[in-house]
Design a protein around this motif. Structure first.
Motif, PDB file in Angstrom:
ATOM      1  N   LEU A  20       0.832  -1.213   0.000  1.00  0.00           N
ATOM      2  CA  LEU A  20       0.000   0.000   0.000  1.00  0.00           C
ATOM      3  C   LEU A  20       0.866   1.262   0.000  1.00  0.00           C
ATOM      4  CD1 LEU A  20      -2.834  -1.042   2.509  1.00  0.00           C
ATOM      5  CD2 LEU A  20      -2.859  -1.159  -0.001  1.00  0.00           C
ATOM      6  N   ILE A  25      -0.543   5.096  -0.813  1.00  0.00           N
ATOM      7  CA  ILE A  25      -1.766   5.200  -0.008  1.00  0.00           C
ATOM      8  C   ILE A  25      -1.395   5.777   1.365  1.00  0.00           C
ATOM      9  CG2 ILE A  25      -3.529   3.789   1.159  1.00  0.00           C
ATOM     10  CD1 ILE A  25      -3.664   2.188  -1.491  1.00  0.00           C
ATOM     11  N   LEU A  36      -8.404  -4.744   8.487  1.00  0.00           N
ATOM     12  CA  LEU A  36      -9.744  -5.098   8.028  1.00  0.00           C
ATOM     13  C   LEU A  36      -9.932  -6.584   7.866  1.00  0.00           C
ATOM     14  CD1 LEU A  36     -10.436  -2.533   5.202  1.00  0.00           C
ATOM     15  CD2 LEU A  36     -11.659  -2.741   7.370  1.00  0.00           C
ATOM     16  N   GLN A  38     -11.275  -8.871   5.406  1.00  0.00           N
ATOM     17  CA  GLN A  38     -11.613  -8.796   3.972  1.00  0.00           C
ATOM     18  C   GLN A  38     -12.272 -10.074   3.487  1.00  0.00           C
ATOM     19  OE1 GLN A  38      -8.569  -7.586   1.124  1.00  0.00           O
ATOM     20  NE2 GLN A  38      -7.402  -6.581   2.732  1.00  0.00           N
ATOM     21  N   LYS A  40     -13.329 -11.931  -0.254  1.00  0.00           N
ATOM     22  CA  LYS A  40     -13.296 -11.917  -1.723  1.00  0.00           C
ATOM     23  C   LYS A  40     -14.491 -12.718  -2.211  1.00  0.00           C
ATOM     24  CE  LYS A  40      -9.114 -10.196  -2.723  1.00  0.00           C
ATOM     25  NZ  LYS A  40      -8.970  -8.848  -3.277  1.00  0.00           N
ATOM     26  N   ILE A  51     -14.523  -9.894  -9.488  1.00  0.00           N
ATOM     27  CA  ILE A  51     -13.892 -10.086  -8.186  1.00  0.00           C
ATOM     28  C   ILE A  51     -14.298  -8.916  -7.296  1.00  0.00           C
ATOM     29  CG2 ILE A  51     -11.745 -10.346  -6.900  1.00  0.00           C
ATOM     30  CD1 ILE A  51     -10.403 -11.363  -9.436  1.00  0.00           C
ATOM     31  N   THR A  53     -13.888  -7.241  -3.584  1.00  0.00           N
ATOM     32  CA  THR A  53     -13.131  -7.192  -2.335  1.00  0.00           C
ATOM     33  C   THR A  53     -13.993  -6.404  -1.360  1.00  0.00           C
ATOM     34  OG1 THR A  53     -11.054  -7.177  -3.580  1.00  0.00           O
ATOM     35  CG2 THR A  53     -10.946  -6.508  -1.259  1.00  0.00           C
ATOM     36  N   PHE A  57     -15.133  -1.161   5.738  1.00  0.00           N
ATOM     37  CA  PHE A  57     -14.625   0.195   5.498  1.00  0.00           C
ATOM     38  C   PHE A  57     -14.883   0.652   4.070  1.00  0.00           C
ATOM     39  CE2 PHE A  57     -10.624   2.610   4.295  1.00  0.00           C
ATOM     40  CZ  PHE A  57     -11.014   3.821   4.852  1.00  0.00           C
ATOM     41  N   ARG A  58     -14.581  -0.199   3.107  1.00  0.00           N
ATOM     42  CA  ARG A  58     -14.692   0.158   1.703  1.00  0.00           C
ATOM     43  C   ARG A  58     -14.697  -1.125   0.876  1.00  0.00           C
ATOM     44  NH1 ARG A  58     -10.075   4.285   0.519  1.00  0.00           N
ATOM     45  NH2 ARG A  58     -11.164   5.737   1.862  1.00  0.00           N
ATOM     46  N   LEU A  62     -14.236  -5.389  -9.516  1.00  0.00           N
ATOM     47  CA  LEU A  62     -13.714  -5.349 -10.881  1.00  0.00           C
ATOM     48  C   LEU A  62     -14.313  -6.506 -11.678  1.00  0.00           C
ATOM     49  CD1 LEU A  62     -11.553  -3.938 -12.727  1.00  0.00           C
ATOM     50  CD2 LEU A  62     -10.006  -5.783 -12.078  1.00  0.00           C
ATOM     51  N   LEU A  77      -8.891   2.873  -3.933  1.00  0.00           N
ATOM     52  CA  LEU A  77      -7.575   2.324  -3.571  1.00  0.00           C
ATOM     53  C   LEU A  77      -6.577   3.465  -3.761  1.00  0.00           C
ATOM     54  CD1 LEU A  77      -7.818  -1.188  -5.313  1.00  0.00           C
ATOM     55  CD2 LEU A  77      -8.692  -0.474  -3.119  1.00  0.00           C
ATOM     56  N   TRP A 106      -1.101  -8.512 -10.195  1.00  0.00           N
ATOM     57  CA  TRP A 106      -1.483  -9.494  -9.172  1.00  0.00           C
ATOM     58  C   TRP A 106      -1.639 -10.877  -9.791  1.00  0.00           C
ATOM     59  CZ3 TRP A 106      -6.021 -11.575 -10.773  1.00  0.00           C
ATOM     60  CH2 TRP A 106      -6.950 -10.760 -11.432  1.00  0.00           C
ATOM     61  N   LEU A 119       0.083  -9.659  -4.614  1.00  0.00           N
ATOM     62  CA  LEU A 119      -0.036  -8.283  -5.116  1.00  0.00           C
ATOM     63  C   LEU A 119       1.362  -7.701  -5.241  1.00  0.00           C
ATOM     64  CD1 LEU A 119      -2.777  -7.256  -2.557  1.00  0.00           C
ATOM     65  CD2 LEU A 119      -3.154  -7.214  -5.029  1.00  0.00           C
TER      66      LEU A 119
HETATM   67  C1  RET Z   1      -9.482  -2.280   0.711  1.00  0.00           C
HETATM   68  C2  RET Z   1      -9.967  -1.384   1.843  1.00  0.00           C
HETATM   69  C3  RET Z   1      -9.811   0.065   1.520  1.00  0.00           C
HETATM   70  C4  RET Z   1      -8.368   0.413   1.334  1.00  0.00           C
HETATM   71  C5  RET Z   1      -7.661  -0.541   0.445  1.00  0.00           C
HETATM   72  C6  RET Z   1      -8.157  -1.798   0.124  1.00  0.00           C
HETATM   73  C7  RET Z   1      -7.382  -2.623  -0.822  1.00  0.00           C
HETATM   74  C8  RET Z   1      -7.840  -3.467  -1.725  1.00  0.00           C
HETATM   75  C9  RET Z   1      -7.066  -4.196  -2.700  1.00  0.00           C
HETATM   76  C10 RET Z   1      -7.746  -4.950  -3.576  1.00  0.00           C
HETATM   77  C11 RET Z   1      -7.241  -5.728  -4.631  1.00  0.00           C
HETATM   78  C12 RET Z   1      -8.111  -6.308  -5.468  1.00  0.00           C
HETATM   79  C13 RET Z   1      -7.795  -7.119  -6.614  1.00  0.00           C
HETATM   80  C14 RET Z   1      -8.819  -7.423  -7.438  1.00  0.00           C
HETATM   81  C15 RET Z   1      -8.721  -8.155  -8.627  1.00  0.00           C
HETATM   82  O1  RET Z   1      -9.627  -8.100  -9.424  1.00  0.00           O
HETATM   83  C16 RET Z   1      -9.310  -3.653   1.309  1.00  0.00           C
HETATM   84  C17 RET Z   1     -10.595  -2.326  -0.343  1.00  0.00           C
HETATM   85  C18 RET Z   1      -6.350  -0.045  -0.073  1.00  0.00           C
HETATM   86  C19 RET Z   1      -5.591  -4.067  -2.744  1.00  0.00           C
HETATM   87  C20 RET Z   1      -6.429  -7.571  -6.891  1.00  0.00           C
END
Ligand code: RET
Length: 133
Positions: A20, A25, A36, A38, A40, A51, A53, A57-58, A62, A77, A106, A119
């Protein structure tokens, strides 16, 4: 192709904060993100995959088709726009995210019933492991 579909909960995460940080970030968001719970959610319809996530919080979501490059807006993000291309490399789902950050992408795969997510951004690599819900 591997069937990822279903709901997965985060079991452990290595190096998420460094990843991050490499994405620029901010401190507060990093601290929250690292604590958090999380989930999936994979929805797979042939080579079209969503996918999600999810967290309290958020959320980040995708949808893509394997082999088709798209503009990805990493909303909530690091809020960048990258050119993303997801391909199969054997049983692994591999994404390259071309843009401002070098070596970004990723990989997802399943091993021993667990879901793995690697990642990468620049020289930072985070590994997350999820179990089926
Ligand atoms: C959260 C919480 C809010 C802040 C951040 C997050 C990071 C999420 C990530 C997601 C990666 C998703 C992928 C999807 C593939 O399709 C957990 C949402 C920074 C890194 C690789």
């Amino acid at each position: 192709a591997t069937d990822f579909s279903g709901n997965w909960e985060l079991e452990r995460s290595d190096n998420f904060e460094d990843y991050l940080k490499a994405l620029n970030i901010d401190f507060a968001t990093r601290k929250i993100a690292c604590h958090l719970h999380q989930t999936k959610v994979f929805i797979q319809d042939g080579d079209t995959i969503t996918i999600k996530t999810l967290s309290t919080f958020r959320n980040y979501e995708l949808t893509f088709t394997v082999g088709m490059e798209m503009d990805e807006h990493t909303k909530g993000l690091d809020n960048r726009v990258v050119k993303s291309l997801v391909t199969w490399q054997g049983d692994r789902l591999v994404c390259t995210q071309k843009g401002e950050k070098a070596n970004r992408g990723w990989k997802h795969w399943i091993d021993d019933g667990k879901l793995y997510l690697e990642l990468t951004c620049e020289d930072k690599v985070c590994i997350q492991v999820f179990k089926r819900k």
